[in-house]
Design an enzyme around this catalytic site. Structure first.
Site, PDB file in Angstrom:
ATOM      1  N   GLY A   1       0.821  -1.203   0.000  1.00  0.00           N
ATOM      2  CA  GLY A   1       0.000   0.000   0.000  1.00  0.00           C
ATOM      3  C   GLY A   1       0.858   1.257   0.000  1.00  0.00           C
ATOM      4  O   GLY A   1       2.087   1.194  -0.146  1.00  0.00           O
ATOM      5  N   PHE A   2       0.214   2.383   0.186  1.00  0.00           N
ATOM      6  CA  PHE A   2       0.904   3.675   0.161  1.00  0.00           C
ATOM      7  C   PHE A   2       1.995   3.732   1.235  1.00  0.00           C
ATOM      8  O   PHE A   2       3.204   3.783   0.930  1.00  0.00           O
ATOM      9  CB  PHE A   2      -0.149   4.774   0.321  1.00  0.00           C
ATOM     10  CG  PHE A   2       0.346   6.114   0.757  1.00  0.00           C
ATOM     11  CD1 PHE A   2       1.456   6.700   0.153  1.00  0.00           C
ATOM     12  CD2 PHE A   2      -0.308   6.820   1.769  1.00  0.00           C
ATOM     13  CE1 PHE A   2       1.920   7.948   0.556  1.00  0.00           C
ATOM     14  CE2 PHE A   2       0.134   8.069   2.170  1.00  0.00           C
ATOM     15  CZ  PHE A   2       1.253   8.625   1.578  1.00  0.00           C
TER      16      PHE A   2
ATOM     17  N   ASN B   1      -2.984  -8.352   0.475  1.00  0.00           N
ATOM     18  CA  ASN B   1      -3.969  -9.042  -0.369  1.00  0.00           C
ATOM     19  C   ASN B   1      -4.305  -8.211  -1.612  1.00  0.00           C
ATOM     20  O   ASN B   1      -5.194  -8.562  -2.375  1.00  0.00           O
ATOM     21  CB  ASN B   1      -5.250  -9.373   0.424  1.00  0.00           C
ATOM     22  CG  ASN B   1      -6.023  -8.122   0.822  1.00  0.00           C
ATOM     23  OD1 ASN B   1      -5.546  -7.001   0.626  1.00  0.00           O
ATOM     24  ND2 ASN B   1      -7.204  -8.295   1.377  1.00  0.00           N
TER      25      ASN B   1
ATOM     26  N   LEU C   1      -1.584 -16.860   9.951  1.00  0.00           N
ATOM     27  CA  LEU C   1      -0.319 -16.945   9.218  1.00  0.00           C
ATOM     28  C   LEU C   1       0.732 -17.505  10.169  1.00  0.00           C
ATOM     29  O   LEU C   1       0.777 -17.133  11.343  1.00  0.00           O
ATOM     30  CB  LEU C   1       0.085 -15.531   8.768  1.00  0.00           C
ATOM     31  CG  LEU C   1       1.420 -15.390   8.050  1.00  0.00           C
ATOM     32  CD1 LEU C   1       1.318 -15.912   6.630  1.00  0.00           C
ATOM     33  CD2 LEU C   1       1.872 -13.931   8.033  1.00  0.00           C
TER      34      LEU C   1
ATOM     35  N   GLY D   1      -1.437 -12.954  17.635  1.00  0.00           N
ATOM     36  CA  GLY D   1      -1.203 -14.377  17.905  1.00  0.00           C
ATOM     37  C   GLY D   1       0.141 -14.802  17.338  1.00  0.00           C
ATOM     38  O   GLY D   1       0.915 -15.505  18.002  1.00  0.00           O
TER      39      GLY D   1
ATOM     40  N   TYR E   1     -14.381   1.457  10.345  1.00  0.00           N
ATOM     41  CA  TYR E   1     -12.954   1.810  10.423  1.00  0.00           C
ATOM     42  C   TYR E   1     -12.606   2.318  11.819  1.00  0.00           C
ATOM     43  O   TYR E   1     -11.700   1.790  12.477  1.00  0.00           O
ATOM     44  CB  TYR E   1     -12.651   2.876   9.376  1.00  0.00           C
ATOM     45  CG  TYR E   1     -11.196   3.270   9.260  1.00  0.00           C
ATOM     46  CD1 TYR E   1     -10.256   2.405   8.693  1.00  0.00           C
ATOM     47  CD2 TYR E   1     -10.751   4.519   9.707  1.00  0.00           C
ATOM     48  CE1 TYR E   1      -8.918   2.777   8.568  1.00  0.00           C
ATOM     49  CE2 TYR E   1      -9.419   4.899   9.589  1.00  0.00           C
ATOM     50  CZ  TYR E   1      -8.497   4.023   9.016  1.00  0.00           C
ATOM     51  OH  TYR E   1      -7.179   4.397   8.897  1.00  0.00           O
TER      52      TYR E   1
ATOM     53  N   TYR F   1      -3.261  -8.007  24.968  1.00  0.00           N
ATOM     54  CA  TYR F   1      -2.125  -8.925  24.764  1.00  0.00           C
ATOM     55  C   TYR F   1      -0.912  -8.459  25.576  1.00  0.00           C
ATOM     56  O   TYR F   1      -0.144  -9.274  26.086  1.00  0.00           O
ATOM     57  CB  TYR F   1      -1.753  -9.021  23.275  1.00  0.00           C
ATOM     58  CG  TYR F   1      -2.488 -10.122  22.548  1.00  0.00           C
ATOM     59  CD1 TYR F   1      -3.823  -9.971  22.184  1.00  0.00           C
ATOM     60  CD2 TYR F   1      -1.854 -11.318  22.228  1.00  0.00           C
ATOM     61  CE1 TYR F   1      -4.509 -10.975  21.531  1.00  0.00           C
ATOM     62  CE2 TYR F   1      -2.527 -12.333  21.561  1.00  0.00           C
ATOM     63  CZ  TYR F   1      -3.843 -12.157  21.216  1.00  0.00           C
ATOM     64  OH  TYR F   1      -4.517 -13.161  20.566  1.00  0.00           O
TER      65      TYR F   1
END
Ligand SMILES: NC(=O)c1ccc[n+]([C@@H]2O[C@H](COP(=O)([O-])OP(=O)(O)OC[C@H]3O[C@@H](n4cnc5c(N)ncnc54)[C@H](O)[C@@H]3O)[C@@H](O)[C@H]2O)c1
Length: 320
Positions: free
Chosen positions: A16-17, A38, A67, A106, A149, A163
């Protein structure tokens, strides 16, 4: 396994930018960079200059899916950032912010990596306090069209801090304010790219409301410097920390500046203000100055010069 002392950095949203500039910067610093994207709003074109670098790897993946990868640090930037893009599929936007960050936290927990979350000034909503400090909790509509958003990013911050508290994960939260520069998406409806493209095409410049609403504009190089410094702070510093330019301009001033700098014949037209558009947005960057020794250096004229040149080239290419 550590890779001969070189830091392996994962940049989500790396095509992205902001992500593409960050990948370039990390490569220059000698990191191994895994760019995950993606390609929802990002493009391979954005990373074309580094795609063949032997320390760079592109991974097409959606962070809403888990992932497994060995890395030392994670810059979590994946998320469409402009209203046009994040409102196109609001459910996916929330999933990216919430499921996506859960997956990245995670991963960080499993491989004991540091993680930096790209948060946003939108967590302040339409702020009742001006300029916004990090201890202001915000004024956000939970059910409006921007909520996917704003609330998604707020929940992502919450998860980072849970976390941190529960699992002692090394987290960094940077609240990014309006950033502009080369490689902004040309059709994302953001004010700087909109005005520049309209001016270069000598088309009417659309100002929403009366143009008296203010924004601060941070040049991309300054912002990337801030992100890198934040990642390199000691483990006891989590943020949240504002990263943005505190110099304030009205939208009308920006329009006039762009018209002047492009030598455009465009005229300014006024349209109705969209829902939940904040009147004022200006970061208090005292904490970033104190903790990171950071403040923006690039003046608006200089940043606009580079950005105008980028869009000029893009438009010329498109017309040939
Ligand atoms: N540019 C700004 O002014 C600004 C301001 C505040 C916060 N931010 C934050 O910085 C980050 C980067 O913003 P940007 O301006 O570069 O936007 P951008 O849209 O150019 O980049 C976001 C990238 O994330 C990718 N992406 C989106 N959803 C994904 C998913 N589910 N899985 C994998 N990749 C995904 C997109 O394809 C794109 O490459 C975002 O998290 C954004 O919220 C940016």
């Amino acid at each position: 396994m550590r890779n001969y002392g070189r830091t392996r950095s994962l940049v989500t949203g790396g095509a992205g930018f902001l992500g593409s500039h960050l990948c370039e910067r990390l490569l220059k610093e000698g990191h191994e960079v895994i760019c995950l994207d993606n390609c929802y709003t990002g493009t391979k074109e954005n990373i074309s200059r580094i795609i063949h670098d032997s320390s760079f790897e592109f991974l097409r993946h959606d962070i809403t899916f888990p992932l497994f990868i060995e890395v030392d640090e994670i810059f979590n930037l994946a998320c469409p950032a402009s209203p046009i893009h994040y409102q196109f599929d609001p459910i996916q936007t929330t999933k990216t912010s919430v499921h996506g960050v859960i997956n990245m936290l995670g991963l960080a927990n499993r491989v004991k990596a540091k993680i930096l979350q790209a948060s946003t000034s939108e967590v302040y909503g339409d702020p009742a306090i001006h300029p916004q400090r990090e201890d202001y909790w915000g004024n956000v509509n939970p059910i409006g069209i921007r909520s996917c958003y704003d609330e998604g990013k707020r929940c992502a911050e919450t998860l980072c801090f849970d976390y941190f508290r529960q699992l002692r994960l090394k987290i960094k939260v940077g609240r990014i304010f309006n950033t502009y520069g080369p490689r902004m998406h040309p059709n994302d409806g953001r004010v700087v790219s909109n005005f520049i493209i309209q001016a270069l095409k000598n088309q009417p410049i659309t100002v929403y409301g009366d143009g008296s609403q203010t924004r601060s504009f941070c040049y991309v190089d300054d912002l990337i410097e801030g992100l890198v410094l934040l990642m390199n702070t000691g483990d006891d510093f989590t943020g949240p920390v504002n990263l943005g330019n505190s110099e304030e301009f009205t939208i009308l001033q920006l329009a006039e500046k762009v018209i002047g700098m492009t030598g455009s014949t465009s005229e300014i037209f006024f349209e109705t203000l969209p829902q939940d558009d904040p009147q004022q947005r200006q970061p208090d960057i005292a904490l970033a100055k104190e903790q990171l020794g950071w403040e923006p250096k690039v003046k608006l004229e200089e940043g606009l010069t580079h950005t105008i040149a980028y869009f000029d080239t893009l438009l010329r290419k498109a017309s040939t």
